[in-house]
Design an enzyme around this catalytic site. Structure first.
Site, PDB file in Angstrom:
ATOM      1  CD  GLU A 198      -1.154   0.406   3.890  1.00 12.20           C
ATOM      2  OE1 GLU A 198      -2.319   0.334   3.519  1.00 12.20           O
ATOM      3  OE2 GLU A 198      -0.975   0.381   4.867  1.00 12.20           O
ATOM      4  N   GLY A 199       0.217   2.278  -0.668  1.00 12.54           N
ATOM      5  CA  GLY A 199       1.054   3.585   0.498  1.00 12.54           C
ATOM      6  C   GLY A 199       2.018   4.031  -1.206  1.00 12.54           C
ATOM      7  CB  ILE A 200       4.941   5.219  -0.377  1.00 10.01           C
ATOM      8  CG1 ILE A 200       5.098   6.965   0.249  1.00 10.01           C
ATOM      9  CG2 ILE A 200       6.883   6.101  -0.893  1.00 10.01           C
ATOM     10  CD1 ILE A 200       5.553   7.789   1.219  1.00 10.01           C
ATOM     11  N   GLY A 201       4.682   2.706  -0.681  1.00  6.80           N
ATOM     12  CA  GLY A 201       5.662   1.629  -1.799  1.00  6.80           C
ATOM     13  C   GLY A 201       4.713   0.673  -2.797  1.00  6.80           C
ATOM     14  NE  ARG A 249       2.916  -5.967   8.653  1.00  4.87           N
ATOM     15  CZ  ARG A 249       1.824  -5.041   9.381  1.00  4.87           C
ATOM     16  NH1 ARG A 249       2.001  -5.990  10.737  1.00  4.87           N
ATOM     17  NH2 ARG A 249       1.071  -3.853   8.836  1.00  4.87           N
ATOM     18  NE  ARG A 250      -1.367  -5.250   4.902  1.00  3.63           N
ATOM     19  CZ  ARG A 250      -1.714  -3.651   4.744  1.00  3.63           C
ATOM     20  NH1 ARG A 250      -2.977  -3.659   5.394  1.00  3.63           N
ATOM     21  NH2 ARG A 250      -0.435  -2.680   4.601  1.00  3.63           N
ATOM     22  CG  ASP A 300       6.384  -8.071  10.518  1.00  2.00           C
ATOM     23  OD1 ASP A 300       7.553  -7.062  10.756  1.00  2.00           O
ATOM     24  OD2 ASP A 300       6.090  -9.100  11.884  1.00  2.00           O
ATOM     25  CG  LEU A 301      10.614  -6.266   5.959  1.00  2.00           C
ATOM     26  CD1 LEU A 301      11.003  -4.863   4.733  1.00  2.00           C
ATOM     27  CD2 LEU A 301      11.473  -7.347   5.605  1.00  2.00           C
ATOM     28  CE1 TYR A 348       7.776   7.417  10.703  1.00  2.00           C
ATOM     29  CE2 TYR A 348       7.441  10.170  11.173  1.00  2.00           C
ATOM     30  CZ  TYR A 348       7.556   9.442   9.949  1.00  2.00           C
ATOM     31  OH  TYR A 348       7.682   9.555   8.792  1.00  2.00           O
TER      32      TYR A 348
END
Length: 265
Positions: A21-24, A43-44, A69-70, A159
């Protein structure tokens, strides 16, 4: 850089983490039309498979998925092992997540997981793939930093610190790997309309799109050490950079407060 020269420099395979999803995902969708074969990591696995099938059917490139899962060593080792037989020339380390709120009230296990994904996984990937790219005499690495990483930010202290680490790492590697013909880029966006905000329990107003971030980052690879992608990211950075660091901290703390105000309601 045109399609042919891009593949010659960074192909034939690219690894994209955080690709579900998203940026990746946006990076994967921008790289496929350039003719890059893709190793999609997240992960998914179900989401990765859907993306891989769509990309392969639309652009005719090869795809491989790695559901890992990193935040744990097993996942990171799996990614490294399952890419060892391929001629990878580009790493896009887009996997990452954020937390928000007071650090004193934080779940330390969640903060440790964020540290593993945002920092150690990026360090390990940069080292392993940097060695591979230096040996082959060409390649590229894109690391996802953030405007929040340029100063401390109350309400997202940890973060912001992880992104400061990524920014510094990318800047150093940019110079260190240049003699080996390996390009390294720090991409430092501002707010982005992706799955990041919901996981970090933040509510964003205006935000750039993941596609704008991916497109600008790929255009900057090999030309800059750091890119600020997206119109909003540019506006915020140029508004803040001329200010003393302590004022940037105060302003971004106020911005973060507006995005997390609902937590105290």
């Amino acid at each position: 850089m045109n399609r042919q020269s891009f593949v010659q420099k960074y192909g034939p395979w690219a690894v994209v983490t955080g690709a579900s999803e998203g940026i990746g995902r946006a990076f994967a969708e921008e790289l496929a039309p350039l003719g890059m074969n893709l190793i999609l990591v997240a992960r998914r696995g179900d989401r990765l498979q859907q993306l891989a099938d769509a990309i392969r059917q639309k652009h005719g490139v090869e795809t491989r998925i790695i559901a890992a899962d990193l935040s744990v060593a097993e996942g990171r080792n799996e990614m490294i092992d399952k890419t060892s037989d391929l001629d990878v020339g580009l790493l896009v380390a887009a996997a990452g997540f954020g937390t928000s709120g007071s650090l004193l009230a934080a779940n330390l296990e969640a903060e440790r997981n964020m540290l593993e994904v945002n920092c150690f996984a990026v360090l390990e990937q940069s080292t392993v793939f940097g060695q591979r790219f230096a040996k082959r005499g060409r390649g590229g690495i894109i690391l996802m930093a953030s405007l929040l990483g340029w100063q401390g930010v109350s309400g997202a202290a940890h973060y912001a610190a992880t992104k400061a680490y990524v920014q510094s790492l990318a800047e150093g590697l940019h110079r260190e790997l240049a003699p080996s013909n390996v390009d390294v880029l720090a991409s430092a966006p501002g707010p982005v309309n992706s799955g990041f905000a919901s996981r970090a329990d933040m509510r964003m107003g205006f935000a750039d799109t993941p596609r704008a971030v991916a497109k600008a980052s790929l255009q900057a690879l090999g030309r800059k050490a750091t890119v600020i992608p997206g119109a909003l990211g540019k506006f915020l950075s140029y508004s803040l950079l001329s200010l003393p660091r302590f004022l940037r901290v105060r302003i971004l703390t106020s911005v973060m407060g507006s995005m997390t105000r609902h937590q105290s309601a």
